[in-house]
Design a protein around this motif. Structure first.
Motif: not given
Length: 296
Positions: A31-52
Protein backbone atom coordinates in the motif's frame (compact mmCIF):
# COMPACT_ATOMS: atom_id res chain seq x y z
CA UNK A 1 15.53 5.22 11.91
CA UNK A 2 16.99 7.70 9.43
CA UNK A 3 14.71 9.19 6.78
CA UNK A 4 17.02 7.75 4.11
CA UNK A 5 18.24 4.14 4.15
CA UNK A 6 21.24 3.00 2.08
CA UNK A 7 20.88 -0.62 0.98
CA UNK A 8 23.69 -3.03 1.75
CA UNK A 9 22.65 -5.79 -0.67
CA UNK A 10 20.70 -6.36 -3.88
CA UNK A 11 17.02 -7.01 -3.12
CA UNK A 12 13.61 -6.42 -4.61
CA UNK A 13 12.03 -3.20 -3.41
CA UNK A 14 9.41 -5.08 -1.40
CA UNK A 15 12.10 -7.15 0.34
CA UNK A 16 14.13 -3.99 0.94
CA UNK A 17 11.14 -2.35 2.61
CA UNK A 18 10.65 -5.48 4.73
CA UNK A 19 14.18 -5.07 6.10
CA UNK A 20 13.50 -1.42 6.92
CA UNK A 21 10.09 -2.11 8.45
CA UNK A 22 10.33 -5.63 9.92
CA UNK A 23 7.13 -5.20 11.93
CA UNK A 24 4.98 -4.17 8.95
CA UNK A 25 3.00 -6.65 6.89
CA UNK A 26 3.67 -7.03 3.18
CA UNK A 27 0.17 -5.75 2.51
CA UNK A 28 1.02 -2.53 4.33
CA UNK A 29 4.27 -2.19 2.40
CA UNK A 30 2.48 -2.71 -0.91
CA UNK A 31 0.00 0.00 0.00
CA UNK A 32 2.93 2.29 0.73
CA UNK A 33 4.22 1.62 -2.79
CA UNK A 34 0.80 2.12 -4.37
CA UNK A 35 0.45 5.44 -2.59
CA UNK A 36 3.71 6.72 -4.09
CA UNK A 37 5.48 7.02 -0.74
CA UNK A 38 8.69 5.19 -1.72
CA UNK A 39 11.63 6.85 -3.48
CA UNK A 40 14.75 5.07 -4.75
CA UNK A 41 17.57 7.53 -5.41
CA UNK A 42 15.00 10.32 -5.62
CA UNK A 43 12.63 8.56 -8.04
CA UNK A 44 9.18 7.41 -6.95
CA UNK A 45 8.82 3.66 -7.56
CA UNK A 46 5.51 1.76 -7.45
CA UNK A 47 6.64 -1.74 -8.40
CA UNK A 48 7.31 -4.24 -5.60
CA UNK A 49 9.55 -6.23 -7.97
CA UNK A 50 11.83 -3.30 -8.73
CA UNK A 51 15.45 -4.39 -8.17
CA UNK A 52 17.24 -2.20 -5.64
CA UNK A 53 21.01 -2.39 -5.99
CA UNK A 54 23.55 -2.24 -3.18
CA UNK A 55 24.34 1.39 -2.39
CA UNK A 56 21.03 2.79 -3.66
CA UNK A 57 19.12 4.90 -1.19
CA UNK A 58 15.46 4.44 -0.20
CA UNK A 59 13.47 7.31 1.22
CA UNK A 60 9.92 7.15 2.56
CA UNK A 61 7.87 10.22 1.76
CA UNK A 62 5.58 11.61 4.44
CA UNK A 63 1.84 11.53 3.86
CA UNK A 64 1.77 15.32 3.67
CA UNK A 65 4.18 15.15 0.72
CA UNK A 66 1.97 12.85 -1.33
CA UNK A 67 -1.51 13.94 -0.35
CA UNK A 68 -2.71 16.65 -2.73
CA UNK A 69 -5.71 18.72 -1.81
CA UNK A 70 -8.73 16.57 -2.61
CA UNK A 71 -10.21 17.44 -5.98
CA UNK A 72 -13.85 18.26 -5.43
CA UNK A 73 -14.60 20.11 -8.67
CA UNK A 74 -13.54 19.91 -12.30
CA UNK A 75 -11.89 22.85 -14.00
CA UNK A 76 -15.39 23.74 -15.19
CA UNK A 77 -16.71 23.82 -11.63
CA UNK A 78 -18.69 20.55 -11.71
CA UNK A 79 -18.53 18.20 -8.68
CA UNK A 80 -16.10 15.27 -8.85
CA UNK A 81 -14.72 12.83 -6.27
CA UNK A 82 -11.31 11.30 -7.04
CA UNK A 83 -10.51 8.11 -5.09
CA UNK A 84 -7.17 7.24 -6.73
CA UNK A 85 -5.04 8.71 -9.48
CA UNK A 86 -1.63 8.28 -11.05
CA UNK A 87 -0.18 9.03 -14.48
CA UNK A 88 -1.91 6.02 -16.07
CA UNK A 89 -5.44 5.86 -14.67
CA UNK A 90 -7.84 7.33 -12.14
CA UNK A 91 -10.81 6.15 -10.12
CA UNK A 92 -13.91 8.23 -9.41
CA UNK A 93 -17.00 7.91 -7.23
CA UNK A 94 -20.15 8.31 -9.34
CA UNK A 95 -23.24 9.81 -7.73
CA UNK A 96 -26.65 8.26 -8.31
CA UNK A 97 -28.62 9.95 -11.08
CA UNK A 98 -25.62 10.85 -13.25
CA UNK A 99 -25.01 9.07 -16.57
CA UNK A 100 -21.61 7.44 -16.98
CA UNK A 101 -21.50 8.39 -20.67
CA UNK A 102 -23.79 10.32 -22.97
CA UNK A 103 -26.60 8.59 -24.85
CA UNK A 104 -27.63 9.42 -28.42
CA UNK A 105 -29.23 12.54 -26.91
CA UNK A 106 -25.68 13.84 -26.42
CA UNK A 107 -26.05 14.91 -22.78
CA UNK A 108 -23.24 17.30 -21.84
CA UNK A 109 -23.15 16.56 -18.11
CA UNK A 110 -22.00 12.98 -17.52
CA UNK A 111 -19.35 11.37 -15.35
CA UNK A 112 -17.23 10.93 -18.47
CA UNK A 113 -17.48 14.61 -19.42
CA UNK A 114 -16.44 15.51 -15.88
CA UNK A 115 -13.57 13.00 -16.11
CA UNK A 116 -12.38 14.62 -19.35
CA UNK A 117 -12.51 18.06 -17.73
CA UNK A 118 -10.49 16.65 -14.84
CA UNK A 119 -7.61 15.23 -16.90
CA UNK A 120 -7.48 18.30 -19.12
CA UNK A 121 -6.89 20.45 -16.05
CA UNK A 122 -3.14 19.81 -16.34
CA UNK A 123 -2.85 19.05 -20.05
CA UNK A 124 -5.42 20.07 -22.67
CA UNK A 125 -4.30 17.19 -24.91
CA UNK A 126 -5.20 14.46 -22.41
CA UNK A 127 -8.30 12.31 -22.55
CA UNK A 128 -10.30 10.04 -20.22
CA UNK A 129 -10.87 6.59 -21.75
CA UNK A 130 -13.99 4.67 -20.75
CA UNK A 131 -13.21 1.24 -19.26
CA UNK A 132 -16.62 0.18 -17.92
CA UNK A 133 -19.93 1.74 -16.89
CA UNK A 134 -22.43 1.97 -14.08
CA UNK A 135 -26.16 2.45 -14.60
CA UNK A 136 -27.37 6.03 -14.24
CA UNK A 137 -29.26 5.18 -11.04
CA UNK A 138 -26.32 3.32 -9.46
CA UNK A 139 -23.65 5.09 -7.41
CA UNK A 140 -20.10 4.02 -6.62
CA UNK A 141 -16.64 3.26 -7.95
CA UNK A 142 -15.65 3.50 -11.60
CA UNK A 143 -12.20 3.53 -13.23
CA UNK A 144 -11.02 5.54 -16.24
CA UNK A 145 -7.78 5.15 -18.21
CA UNK A 146 -5.49 7.90 -19.44
CA UNK A 147 -4.36 6.01 -22.55
CA UNK A 148 -5.79 3.57 -25.07
CA UNK A 149 -3.31 0.87 -24.03
CA UNK A 150 -4.24 1.06 -20.35
CA UNK A 151 -7.91 1.03 -21.28
CA UNK A 152 -7.48 -2.17 -23.29
CA UNK A 153 -5.50 -3.85 -20.51
CA UNK A 154 -8.17 -3.03 -17.95
CA UNK A 155 -11.00 -4.13 -20.23
CA UNK A 156 -9.21 -7.45 -20.76
CA UNK A 157 -9.18 -7.94 -16.97
CA UNK A 158 -12.93 -7.30 -16.86
CA UNK A 159 -13.50 -9.74 -19.72
CA UNK A 160 -11.32 -12.38 -18.05
CA UNK A 161 -13.18 -11.89 -14.73
CA UNK A 162 -9.99 -10.83 -12.97
CA UNK A 163 -11.59 -7.70 -11.50
CA UNK A 164 -13.28 -7.96 -8.11
CA UNK A 165 -16.55 -6.01 -8.06
CA UNK A 166 -18.51 -5.72 -4.82
CA UNK A 167 -21.84 -3.92 -4.43
CA UNK A 168 -24.15 -3.18 -1.54
CA UNK A 169 -27.89 -2.79 -1.93
CA UNK A 170 -31.17 -2.58 -0.08
CA UNK A 171 -33.87 -4.98 -1.25
CA UNK A 172 -37.54 -5.17 -0.38
CA UNK A 173 -38.53 -8.04 1.88
CA UNK A 174 -36.90 -10.20 4.54
CA UNK A 175 -34.02 -12.02 2.86
CA UNK A 176 -31.85 -14.46 4.79
CA UNK A 177 -28.74 -16.52 4.00
CA UNK A 178 -26.56 -16.34 0.92
CA UNK A 179 -26.37 -17.88 -2.52
CA UNK A 180 -25.39 -17.61 -6.17
CA UNK A 181 -27.64 -16.66 -9.09
CA UNK A 182 -26.48 -17.96 -12.47
CA UNK A 183 -28.48 -17.62 -15.66
CA UNK A 184 -28.48 -15.85 -19.02
CA UNK A 185 -29.55 -12.28 -19.78
CA UNK A 186 -30.64 -10.74 -23.04
CA UNK A 187 -32.02 -7.35 -24.08
CA UNK A 188 -35.25 -7.26 -26.05
CA UNK A 189 -36.19 -4.73 -28.74
CA UNK A 190 -37.32 -2.29 -26.05
CA UNK A 191 -33.93 -2.64 -24.31
CA UNK A 192 -35.52 -4.46 -21.38
CA UNK A 193 -33.21 -7.07 -19.84
CA UNK A 194 -34.77 -10.54 -19.67
CA UNK A 195 -33.49 -13.61 -17.81
CA UNK A 196 -33.35 -17.18 -19.16
CA UNK A 197 -32.42 -20.41 -17.39
CA UNK A 198 -30.51 -21.66 -20.43
CA UNK A 199 -28.64 -19.98 -23.25
CA UNK A 200 -30.79 -18.52 -26.02
CA UNK A 201 -29.84 -16.48 -29.05
CA UNK A 202 -28.09 -13.27 -28.07
CA UNK A 203 -28.05 -14.02 -24.35
CA UNK A 204 -24.96 -13.80 -22.13
CA UNK A 205 -24.06 -15.62 -18.94
CA UNK A 206 -24.65 -13.63 -15.75
CA UNK A 207 -23.43 -14.67 -12.28
CA UNK A 208 -24.19 -12.83 -9.03
CA UNK A 209 -23.21 -13.89 -5.51
CA UNK A 210 -25.42 -12.47 -2.77
CA UNK A 211 -25.36 -12.43 1.02
CA UNK A 212 -27.87 -10.99 3.47
CA UNK A 213 -26.02 -8.71 5.90
CA UNK A 214 -28.80 -7.05 7.92
CA UNK A 215 -32.47 -8.02 7.85
CA UNK A 216 -35.33 -5.77 8.91
CA UNK A 217 -39.09 -6.28 8.77
CA UNK A 218 -39.42 -4.40 5.45
CA UNK A 219 -35.94 -4.12 3.93
CA UNK A 220 -32.74 -6.20 3.86
CA UNK A 221 -29.20 -4.88 3.44
CA UNK A 222 -27.34 -7.11 0.98
CA UNK A 223 -23.75 -7.59 -0.19
CA UNK A 224 -23.33 -8.65 -3.81
CA UNK A 225 -20.33 -9.80 -5.84
CA UNK A 226 -20.68 -9.94 -9.61
CA UNK A 227 -18.53 -12.27 -11.67
CA UNK A 228 -19.98 -10.83 -14.89
CA UNK A 229 -21.04 -7.28 -15.63
CA UNK A 230 -24.22 -7.40 -17.68
CA UNK A 231 -26.50 -4.38 -17.92
CA UNK A 232 -29.00 -4.33 -15.04
CA UNK A 233 -27.63 -7.70 -13.88
CA UNK A 234 -28.10 -7.19 -10.13
CA UNK A 235 -31.47 -5.51 -10.57
CA UNK A 236 -32.84 -8.36 -12.70
CA UNK A 237 -31.35 -11.11 -10.55
CA UNK A 238 -32.72 -9.79 -7.27
CA UNK A 239 -36.14 -9.06 -8.78
CA UNK A 240 -36.31 -12.60 -10.18
CA UNK A 241 -35.63 -13.90 -6.65
CA UNK A 242 -38.63 -11.91 -5.44
CA UNK A 243 -36.55 -9.26 -3.69
CA UNK A 244 -36.39 -6.19 -5.96
CA UNK A 245 -34.04 -3.37 -5.07
CA UNK A 246 -35.68 -0.54 -3.14
CA UNK A 247 -36.41 2.28 -5.57
CA UNK A 248 -36.36 0.00 -8.63
CA UNK A 249 -39.90 0.48 -9.92
CA UNK A 250 -38.88 -0.86 -13.35
CA UNK A 251 -38.26 -4.27 -11.79
CA UNK A 252 -41.20 -4.46 -9.43
CA UNK A 253 -40.22 -2.44 -6.36
CA UNK A 254 -43.20 -1.12 -4.41
CA UNK A 255 -41.29 1.57 -2.53
CA UNK A 256 -38.72 4.31 -3.04
CA UNK A 257 -37.65 5.26 0.51
CA UNK A 258 -34.51 7.22 -0.46
CA UNK A 259 -35.73 8.68 -3.77
CA UNK A 260 -33.03 6.73 -5.59
CA UNK A 261 -32.08 3.20 -6.57
CA UNK A 262 -30.55 1.56 -3.50
CA UNK A 263 -27.51 0.09 -5.25
CA UNK A 264 -23.88 1.13 -4.72
CA UNK A 265 -20.63 -0.16 -6.24
CA UNK A 266 -18.57 -0.26 -3.05
CA UNK A 267 -15.34 -2.05 -4.00
CA UNK A 268 -13.22 -2.39 -7.13
CA UNK A 269 -9.99 -4.39 -7.18
CA UNK A 270 -7.76 -4.86 -10.25
CA UNK A 271 -4.15 -5.30 -11.29
CA UNK A 272 -2.46 -2.08 -12.30
CA UNK A 273 -1.66 -2.50 -16.04
CA UNK A 274 1.72 -0.77 -15.71
CA UNK A 275 3.09 -1.49 -12.24
CA UNK A 276 1.52 -4.93 -11.85
CA UNK A 277 0.38 -4.09 -8.33
CA UNK A 278 -3.08 -4.95 -7.04
CA UNK A 279 -5.18 -1.81 -6.61
CA UNK A 280 -8.16 -2.13 -4.26
CA UNK A 281 -10.51 0.80 -3.76
CA UNK A 282 -13.40 0.96 -1.31
CA UNK A 283 -16.18 3.56 -1.28
CA UNK A 284 -18.72 2.95 1.45
CA UNK A 285 -22.41 2.96 0.53
CA UNK A 286 -24.61 5.71 1.97
CA UNK A 287 -25.31 5.27 5.68
CA UNK A 288 -28.99 5.57 4.85
CA UNK A 289 -28.88 2.12 3.22
CA UNK A 290 -28.20 0.33 6.49
CA UNK A 291 -30.49 2.63 8.46
CA UNK A 292 -33.46 1.42 6.41
CA UNK A 293 -33.23 -1.97 8.11
CA UNK A 294 -33.39 -0.29 11.53
CA UNK A 295 -36.09 2.27 10.90
CA UNK A 296 -38.72 -0.17 9.67
Amino acid sequence: MSDIQEMVEDLSLLDSLATIFPDSSRTTLRRMLQAGRVEVDGEIIHSAKYEVKKGQKIRIRTRSEIAPAPVKKTAGGRPIEVLFEDEHLFVLAKPSGLLTVATDKMENNTLHSRAVDHVKRGDKKRWAYIVHRLDKKTSGIIVFAKSEDVKMELQNQFADRDVERVYHAVVEGELEGKGVISNYLREDKRLRVLAFDSKVGGSKEAITEWESKKKGPIYTYVKLIIQTGRRNQIRVHMADMGYPLAGDKEHGAQSNPLNRLCLHASKLSFQHPITGERISLIHNPPNRFLKLTKEN
